[in-house]
Design a protein around this motif. Structure first.
Motif, mmCIF file in Angstrom:
data_model
loop_
_atom_site.group_PDB
_atom_site.id
_atom_site.type_symbol
_atom_site.label_atom_id
_atom_site.label_comp_id
_atom_site.label_asym_id
_atom_site.label_seq_id
_atom_site.Cartn_x
_atom_site.Cartn_y
_atom_site.Cartn_z
ATOM 1 N N UNK A 125 2.370 6.099 -2.883
ATOM 2 C CA UNK A 125 3.372 7.008 -3.446
ATOM 3 C C UNK A 125 3.106 7.244 -4.928
ATOM 4 N N UNK A 126 2.735 6.194 -5.641
ATOM 5 C CA UNK A 126 2.519 6.289 -7.089
ATOM 6 C C UNK A 126 1.245 7.052 -7.423
ATOM 7 N N UNK A 127 0.154 6.769 -6.715
ATOM 8 C CA UNK A 127 -1.149 7.362 -7.044
ATOM 9 C C UNK A 127 -1.436 8.649 -6.287
ATOM 10 N N UNK A 128 -0.692 8.851 -5.178
ATOM 11 C CA UNK A 128 -0.924 10.007 -4.300
ATOM 12 C C UNK A 128 -2.355 10.003 -3.752
ATOM 13 N N UNK A 129 -2.864 8.794 -3.516
ATOM 14 C CA UNK A 129 -4.202 8.619 -2.948
ATOM 15 C C UNK A 129 -4.153 7.558 -1.857
ATOM 16 N N UNK A 130 -5.221 7.499 -1.055
ATOM 17 C CA UNK A 130 -5.343 6.447 -0.059
ATOM 18 C C UNK A 130 -5.401 5.088 -0.774
ATOM 19 N N UNK A 131 -4.422 4.203 -0.550
ATOM 20 C CA UNK A 131 -4.374 2.948 -1.314
ATOM 21 C C UNK A 131 -5.288 1.846 -0.777
ATOM 22 N N UNK A 132 -5.806 2.007 0.432
ATOM 23 C CA UNK A 132 -6.485 0.877 1.080
ATOM 24 C C UNK A 132 -7.838 0.505 0.466
ATOM 25 N N UNK A 186 -2.831 0.825 -10.037
ATOM 26 C CA UNK A 186 -2.056 1.982 -9.588
ATOM 27 C C UNK A 186 -1.376 2.663 -10.775
ATOM 28 N N UNK A 187 -0.786 1.886 -11.671
ATOM 29 C CA UNK A 187 -0.125 2.450 -12.849
ATOM 30 C C UNK A 187 -1.139 3.119 -13.774
ATOM 31 N N UNK A 188 -2.304 2.497 -13.926
ATOM 32 C CA UNK A 188 -3.365 3.085 -14.754
ATOM 33 C C UNK A 188 -3.791 4.433 -14.197
ATOM 34 N N UNK A 199 0.809 -1.230 0.000
ATOM 35 C CA UNK A 199 0.000 0.000 0.000
ATOM 36 C C UNK A 199 0.841 1.277 0.000
ATOM 37 N N UNK A 200 1.978 1.244 0.684
ATOM 38 C CA UNK A 200 2.854 2.425 0.677
ATOM 39 C C UNK A 200 3.338 2.716 -0.742
ATOM 40 N N UNK A 201 3.747 1.672 -1.464
ATOM 41 C CA UNK A 201 4.198 1.833 -2.848
ATOM 42 C C UNK A 201 3.075 2.418 -3.703
#
Length: 412
Positions: free
Chosen positions: A248-255, A406-408, A243-245
Motif C-alpha cells: 500500500x505504501x510503495x504501490x509496488x510488489x512487496x515480496x 518502504x518509507x525510503x 507485505x500488504x502494508x
C-alpha cells in the motif's frame, strides 16, 4: 581458572537454544519416569529436587519483571530522540500500525485455535476472574491509580505502566546526566535479566518435569499446539499483513523486498534471537539497499525497541491462552483492549532473547490474572521459546529493514 569458573564458561559457550532444548528433553524424561515408577522413592525424591528449579526460576522472574518493565518503558520515553530525517515519521507510523495489526492477528488466532496451558493453582485463580468489560475497566482504572512503589512490589503492571509513562514524559526535558542515569539503569536491569535467562534451562527442566509428571503426554501436546498457533500467526503477519502494508505504501510488489530482508536479516536474527544484536546486520543491509543513512541510522536502532510485530503476537496469544485455561470469558471489548496492550507491551520488550515474555503480565493483568499465574505463563513461554523466540526475532528484526526501505521508496 577454578573448576567452577571453567564449568560456567563452558556452559555459557553452548547456544542458549540448545541448552533450553536439552532442559526440555531431560525434564520430560524425568516426568515420564515419575509416571512409570510411581512407587520409587529415589525417583520421587530426585524429581522433587529437580522441580524446585522450576519454582526458583518462576520466583526469579516474579522478582525481576516489575522493575524491568518500569525501567525499560520509563527509559524509552526519556531517551528516545526522534529526528527530522526524511521518511522518519512514516517509518514510525508503519512500526505502530504493523504492531497493532500483529496483536490483532494474535487475538484472532487465539479465538480460532483456543489453547490451554498446564498451570498450577488454576482452581484458586478462577475464583476472582472478572465478569465482563466493565469489571476489566474498573480494575484497570484502580490499578492505574495505585501507589508506584506498591505497584512494583505487588506486580501491578497497569500501575507500573502508568507511572513509567508519566515519569518518562516528565523527564523528557531533563538534563543529559539524568538521561545517562536511566540509560545505565536500563542496561543494568537488562544484564540482570540476561543472568536469569542463563539459568532458564534448569528452570525449564523443572517446569517440564512437573507438567509431564502431572499431566503426562497431554502436557507435551499442549506445548506443540501452542507452538503451532504461535508460529502460524507470526508467519501470517510476516508473509501476509506486513507485505500488504508495504504494498500500500510503495504501490509496488512487496515480496522481492520481503524475501531479501528475510534472507539477509531474518536468518541471522533467527539464530541470534536478539533484535539488538542484529542491529549491525540491518544497518549493513540498509546501506546495501541504498537507503539514506540519515534515515536508517535512526530507524534501525529505534525499530529494535518499538517494532515488535512478532512479540505482539506472542503476548496476545499467551495472555489469551492463560485466560482460556482459567475459564475466563473474554468479551469483544476486552479483546480490543488486549490488542492495544499487547502492542504497547511489545514496544517495551527488551531487545534480548526472551524479552517479549517479560511483558506478558502487562496483558494478563487485564483479566485479573494473578502474578503467580502470569509468571508460570512466562515459564511456558520459555519452554516453547526454543522455536517461538527464534521465529519472533526473525520477523521483528527483518521488518525493521522492510518498513525502513518502504518509507525510503515512498518518500523519494
Amino acid at each position: 581458572m577454578s573448576l567452577i569458573g571453567s564449568v560456567a564458561k563452558s556452559y555459557k559457550e553452548v547456544n542458549l537454544v540448545a541448552r533450553i532444548f536439552t532442559g526440555v528433553v531431560i525434564g520430560a524424561i524425568i516426568g515420564f519416569l515419575v509416571i512409570k515408577f510411581p512407587d520409587s522413592g529415589f525417583i520421587a525424591g530426585f524429581s522433587s529436587f529437580i522441580m524446585i528449579f522450576g519454582d526458583l526460576f518462576v520466583a526469579a522472574l516474579k522478582a525481576v519483571a516489575p522493575i524491568l518493565v518500569f525501567i525499560l518503558i520509563t527509559t524509552s520515553f526519556i531517551v528516545k530522540d526522534i529526528g527530522d530525517a526524511k521518511g522518519l515519521k512514516l517509518v514510525i507510523v508503519l512500526y505502530i500500525v504493523a504492531t497493532l495489526i500483529a496483536s490483532t492477528i494474535g487475538v484472532l488466532a487465539s479465538f480460532i485455535f483456543p489453547t490451554t496451558l498446564i498451570l498450577s493453582g488454576v482452581e484458586a485463580a478462577t475464583n476472582s476472574t472478572p465478569a465482563g468489560l466493565s469489571d476489566v475497566i474498573k480494575t484497570l482504572l484502580f490499578n492505574i491509580l495505585s501507589n508506584p512503589f506498591d505497584a512494583i512490589a505487588k506486580g501491578n503492571y497497569m500501575g507500573i505502566l502508568a507511572w513509567a509513562v508519566a515519569i518518562g514524559l516528565a523527564l523528557k526535558i531533563s538534563k543529559q546526566g539524568t538521561k545517562d542515569i536511566f540509560n545505565d539503569l536500563s542496561d543494568a536491569i537488562t544484564k540482570i535479566v540476561q543472568v536469569v535467562i542463563q539459568f532458564a534451562p534448569f528452570g525449564i527442566m523443572g517446569l517440564v518435569a512437573a507438567s509431564v509428571a502431572t499431566a503426562g503426554v497431554d502436557a507435551l501436546l499442549s506445548y506443540l499446539r501452542l507452538i503451532l498457533v504461535l508460529v502460524g500467526a507470526m508467519a501470517f503477519v510476516a508473509l501476509v499483513t506486513n507485505p500488504i502494508i508495504v504494498g500500500i505504501v510503495t504501490k509496488k510488489n512487496p515480496y522481492p523486498l520481503l524475501f531479501t530482508t528475510l534472507k539477509e536479516s531474518g536468518i541471522y536474527a533467527f539464530f541470534t534471537r536478539s533484535s539488538a544484536a542484529n542491529i549491525p546486520v540491518n544497518l549493513n543491509l540498509c546501506k546495501k539497499l541504498g537507503i539514506s543513512d540519515g534515515l536508517y541510522s535512526i530507524t534501525i536502532p529505534l525499530g529494535a525497541t518499538i517494532n515488535m510485530t512478532g512479540a505482539a503476537v506472542v503476548i496476545a496469544i499467551l495472555a489469551l491462552s492463560a485466560a482460556q485455561t482459567l475459564g475466563i470469558e473474554v468479551s469483544f471489548g476486552s479483546a480490543l483492549l488486549l490488542c492495544f496492550f499487547s502492542a504497547l507491551g511489545a514496544c517495551g520488550a527488551g531487545g534480548i532473547a526472551g524479552g517479549s515474555l517479560m511483558l506478558i503480565p502487562l496483558a494478563t493483568s487485564l483479566f485479573g490474572i494473578s502474578n503467580d499465574i502470569a509468571m508460570q505463563v512466562i515459564g511456558v513461554g520459555f519452554i516453547v521459546g526454543v522455536i517461538q523466540d527464534s521465529v519472533e526475532t526473525a520477523i521483528n528484526s527483518s521488518s525493521d529493514v522492510l518498513f525502513t526501505a518502504a518509507a525510503h521508496e515512498a518518500t523519494k
